[in-house]
Every structure is written in structure tokens, then in C-alpha cells.
Design a protein around this motif. Sequence first.
Motif, PDB file in Angstrom:
ATOM      1  N   VAL A  58     -12.414   1.128   7.349  1.00  0.00           N
ATOM      2  CA  VAL A  58     -11.441   2.098   6.844  1.00  0.00           C
ATOM      3  C   VAL A  58     -11.942   2.685   5.532  1.00  0.00           C
ATOM      4  O   VAL A  58     -12.410   1.965   4.646  1.00  0.00           O
ATOM      5  N   GLN A  59     -11.844   3.996   5.416  1.00  0.00           N
ATOM      6  CA  GLN A  59     -12.287   4.665   4.186  1.00  0.00           C
ATOM      7  C   GLN A  59     -11.129   5.067   3.278  1.00  0.00           C
ATOM      8  O   GLN A  59     -11.287   5.159   2.067  1.00  0.00           O
ATOM      9  N   LEU A  60      -9.966   5.316   3.883  1.00  0.00           N
ATOM     10  CA  LEU A  60      -8.802   5.727   3.104  1.00  0.00           C
ATOM     11  C   LEU A  60      -7.550   5.083   3.692  1.00  0.00           C
ATOM     12  O   LEU A  60      -7.366   5.073   4.913  1.00  0.00           O
ATOM     13  N   ALA A  61      -6.697   4.548   2.811  1.00  0.00           N
ATOM     14  CA  ALA A  61      -5.411   3.989   3.228  1.00  0.00           C
ATOM     15  C   ALA A  61      -4.296   4.735   2.505  1.00  0.00           C
ATOM     16  O   ALA A  61      -4.360   4.933   1.286  1.00  0.00           O
ATOM     17  N   VAL A  62      -3.294   5.151   3.271  1.00  0.00           N
ATOM     18  CA  VAL A  62      -2.210   5.979   2.751  1.00  0.00           C
ATOM     19  C   VAL A  62      -0.882   5.253   2.938  1.00  0.00           C
ATOM     20  O   VAL A  62      -0.626   4.683   4.004  1.00  0.00           O
ATOM     21  N   ALA A  63      -0.042   5.288   1.919  1.00  0.00           N
ATOM     22  CA  ALA A  63       1.331   4.790   2.044  1.00  0.00           C
ATOM     23  C   ALA A  63       2.278   5.984   2.048  1.00  0.00           C
ATOM     24  O   ALA A  63       2.203   6.839   1.162  1.00  0.00           O
ATOM     25  N   THR A  64       3.159   6.033   3.044  1.00  0.00           N
ATOM     26  CA  THR A  64       4.085   7.157   3.120  1.00  0.00           C
ATOM     27  C   THR A  64       5.210   7.072   2.099  1.00  0.00           C
ATOM     28  O   THR A  64       5.822   8.091   1.779  1.00  0.00           O
ATOM     29  N   HIS A  65       5.493   5.865   1.596  1.00  0.00           N
ATOM     30  CA  HIS A  65       6.520   5.705   0.569  1.00  0.00           C
ATOM     31  C   HIS A  65       6.376   4.337  -0.096  1.00  0.00           C
ATOM     32  O   HIS A  65       5.606   3.490   0.377  1.00  0.00           O
ATOM     33  N   PRO A  66       7.122   4.077  -1.180  1.00  0.00           N
ATOM     34  CA  PRO A  66       6.820   2.927  -2.026  1.00  0.00           C
ATOM     35  C   PRO A  66       7.536   1.621  -1.684  1.00  0.00           C
ATOM     36  O   PRO A  66       7.664   0.758  -2.554  1.00  0.00           O
ATOM     37  N   HIS A  67       7.999   1.425  -0.467  1.00  0.00           N
ATOM     38  CA  HIS A  67       8.617   0.156  -0.105  1.00  0.00           C
ATOM     39  C   HIS A  67       7.542  -0.851   0.279  1.00  0.00           C
ATOM     40  O   HIS A  67       6.548  -0.487   0.924  1.00  0.00           O
ATOM     41  N   PRO A  68       7.715  -2.123  -0.095  1.00  0.00           N
ATOM     42  CA  PRO A  68       6.666  -3.127   0.114  1.00  0.00           C
ATOM     43  C   PRO A  68       6.200  -3.262   1.553  1.00  0.00           C
ATOM     44  O   PRO A  68       5.017  -3.549   1.785  1.00  0.00           O
ATOM     45  N   ASP A  69       7.097  -3.074   2.518  1.00  0.00           N
ATOM     46  CA  ASP A  69       6.697  -3.248   3.921  1.00  0.00           C
ATOM     47  C   ASP A  69       5.795  -2.125   4.410  1.00  0.00           C
ATOM     48  O   ASP A  69       5.325  -2.158   5.556  1.00  0.00           O
ATOM     49  N   HIS A  70       5.517  -1.152   3.564  1.00  0.00           N
ATOM     50  CA  HIS A  70       4.595  -0.071   3.915  1.00  0.00           C
ATOM     51  C   HIS A  70       3.356  -0.043   3.004  1.00  0.00           C
ATOM     52  O   HIS A  70       2.271   0.266   3.475  1.00  0.00           O
ATOM     53  N   CYS A  71       3.557  -0.357   1.728  1.00  0.00           N
ATOM     54  CA  CYS A  71       2.470  -0.096   0.767  1.00  0.00           C
ATOM     55  C   CYS A  71       1.796  -1.333   0.195  1.00  0.00           C
ATOM     56  O   CYS A  71       0.711  -1.228  -0.377  1.00  0.00           O
ATOM     57  N   GLU A  72       2.389  -2.509   0.345  1.00  0.00           N
ATOM     58  CA  GLU A  72       1.853  -3.689  -0.341  1.00  0.00           C
ATOM     59  C   GLU A  72       0.418  -4.003   0.072  1.00  0.00           C
ATOM     60  O   GLU A  72      -0.400  -4.437  -0.739  1.00  0.00           O
ATOM     61  N   GLY A  73       0.088  -3.760   1.332  1.00  0.00           N
ATOM     62  CA  GLY A  73      -1.254  -4.056   1.813  1.00  0.00           C
ATOM     63  C   GLY A  73      -2.350  -3.211   1.191  1.00  0.00           C
ATOM     64  O   GLY A  73      -3.536  -3.542   1.320  1.00  0.00           O
ATOM     65  N   LEU A  74      -1.981  -2.137   0.505  1.00  0.00           N
ATOM     66  CA  LEU A  74      -2.990  -1.303  -0.154  1.00  0.00           C
ATOM     67  C   LEU A  74      -3.831  -2.108  -1.133  1.00  0.00           C
ATOM     68  O   LEU A  74      -5.031  -1.865  -1.291  1.00  0.00           O
ATOM     69  N   LEU A  75      -3.207  -3.077  -1.791  1.00  0.00           N
ATOM     70  CA  LEU A  75      -3.905  -3.841  -2.818  1.00  0.00           C
ATOM     71  C   LEU A  75      -5.072  -4.631  -2.237  1.00  0.00           C
ATOM     72  O   LEU A  75      -6.167  -4.647  -2.809  1.00  0.00           O
ATOM     73  N   ALA A  76      -4.835  -5.285  -1.107  1.00  0.00           N
ATOM     74  CA  ALA A  76      -5.908  -6.052  -0.475  1.00  0.00           C
ATOM     75  C   ALA A  76      -7.014  -5.141   0.038  1.00  0.00           C
ATOM     76  O   ALA A  76      -8.206  -5.474  -0.043  1.00  0.00           O
ATOM     77  N   LEU A  77      -6.645  -3.978   0.542  1.00  0.00           N
ATOM     78  CA  LEU A  77      -7.648  -3.043   1.041  1.00  0.00           C
ATOM     79  C   LEU A  77      -8.504  -2.486  -0.087  1.00  0.00           C
ATOM     80  O   LEU A  77      -9.707  -2.258   0.096  1.00  0.00           O
ATOM     81  N   GLN A  78      -7.890  -2.271  -1.248  1.00  0.00           N
ATOM     82  CA  GLN A  78      -8.656  -1.802  -2.405  1.00  0.00           C
ATOM     83  C   GLN A  78      -9.795  -2.754  -2.736  1.00  0.00           C
ATOM     84  O   GLN A  78     -10.900  -2.329  -3.090  1.00  0.00           O
ATOM     85  N   LYS A  79      -9.530  -4.051  -2.616  1.00  0.00           N
ATOM     86  CA  LYS A  79     -10.543  -5.052  -2.939  1.00  0.00           C
ATOM     87  C   LYS A  79     -11.730  -4.990  -1.986  1.00  0.00           C
ATOM     88  O   LYS A  79     -12.812  -5.494  -2.297  1.00  0.00           O
ATOM     89  N   LEU A  80     -11.515  -4.365  -0.831  1.00  0.00           N
ATOM     90  CA  LEU A  80     -12.598  -4.207   0.148  1.00  0.00           C
ATOM     91  C   LEU A  80     -13.317  -2.871  -0.015  1.00  0.00           C
ATOM     92  O   LEU A  80     -14.188  -2.535   0.786  1.00  0.00           O
ATOM     93  N   GLY A  81     -12.923  -2.110  -1.036  1.00  0.00           N
ATOM     94  CA  GLY A  81     -13.575  -0.830  -1.291  1.00  0.00           C
ATOM     95  C   GLY A  81     -12.913   0.357  -0.631  1.00  0.00           C
ATOM     96  O   GLY A  81     -13.462   1.467  -0.652  1.00  0.00           O
TER      97      GLY A  81
END
Length: 222
Positions: A58-81
Motif C-alpha cells: 500500500v502506498q497511500l491510506a485514507v481515512a474518510t472521517h476521524p472516528h477510531p473504527d476508521h482511522c486508528e489503523g493509519l498509525l500502524a501503516l505509517q510505521k511501514l512507510g
Amino acid sequence: MKLREGLYAYPWESMTENNCNAYLIDGPVRTLIDPGHAHLLHHLEAKMAQDGFTFEDVQLAVATHPHPDHCEGLLALQKLGVKTTMHVDADAFIRSFSDQWRQMTGQEMPAFHMDFHLKEGTLELGTEKLKVLETPGHAPGSVCLLWEGQGVLFPGDVVFAQSIGRVDLPGGDAAQLMESLERLMGLDVDLLCPGHGPWIEGRGAVKENFYFIRQAIFGMGR
């Protein structure tokens, strides 16, 4: 699960724990929409593996809104670049959301640092384009993404099959949500891929879903 050429869906089907549907656009910029809760990412990873993908793909991860059940996983993906993004108002809302986040997740609010922010307009993904539509009401900074040329709409939690996103959480606004729905009704959509529940395929079926919601929930005729 392959929905159509270049599009994969990973529905959340558990009845005992809340999480969201995730979608992968396999294009020039491989894009994951709404990765979900961080502690449930292993479920998404296993489903993606069945289609031959890993998170590192994955090159880009998008969250449609700021609720944890949608966006929390962004943090772990960031660590993978993986590059990450959400609307600027969504990012700002998270920063003022620490008490509610603690109540919803049982954890302290993590530090989100987006690589860039979404805004009304076009998100270019190589030769593919996502039209970014600002659609508040369910949550501040909520956006819907229209895959131009494909007729695919990713509305997050703005609209579902015969239902809409809740407005009783902090930042929810029923009047704004109704305005957002009215805006979406005018789009040419062949496939509706919501944040929860089943997707809807076919222009007629998508239109009928909007008409049903308009009348059954808001009491408005066609």
C-alpha cells in the motif's frame, strides 16, 4: 474480495465487535480506504493476503472521517512507510477528542501526523483520480470519495444501505448530514461502497437507496 477490475473490498462482518469495511484501489498509487481499528488490522491483513497484497504494497491510506473504527489503523501503516491522509478538519477534531477517544477505545489518544490533508477537489493517484467531497454531518471533516471514471463512491459513514451515519456523537449534525446526502444524490454512481454493511451495485439501486433514505428518515418526497 475483488469487486471489479482494480477494486477490492474487505467487509467487516463480525456482530460482536465494531470495525469498518476497508477498500483497496489497485492502481498506479495503491490506495487503502479506511483501514479500521489498529488492534483489528490483522484481520484486514489476512483478507488482503488472500488477494495477493500486503500492507507494504500500500502506498497511500485514507481515512474518510476521524472516528477510531476508521482511522486508528493509519498509525500502524505509517510505521511501514505508507503515506496517510484525512481532511484537515478531521485531523483537528481528533486533537480535541482525547476524552471521547479514551471512552471509545480505552486508550490514550495517539499522535496523528498526516503526510498531507484532503480538501474539496481532486486527489490524483497517477492516472486515476478520486474526487474529494466535503460531507460533514456524521463527523467533522467527513469526506466522500468518488472514483472518477468508474462511478464508484466511497461515502464512509455518511450513507449506508437504507440508513445513514449516526449524528449523536461529538461533532454530529443532522442538518449538515441531510445537506451532504442531498449533494450525493446528484452524483452518477454505479457502485456505493459504504463504511459498514453491504455495498450497492447499479445506478438504479443506488438512486433508489437515496430516495428511500430521503423519505423514510427525513420524511421528504422525491
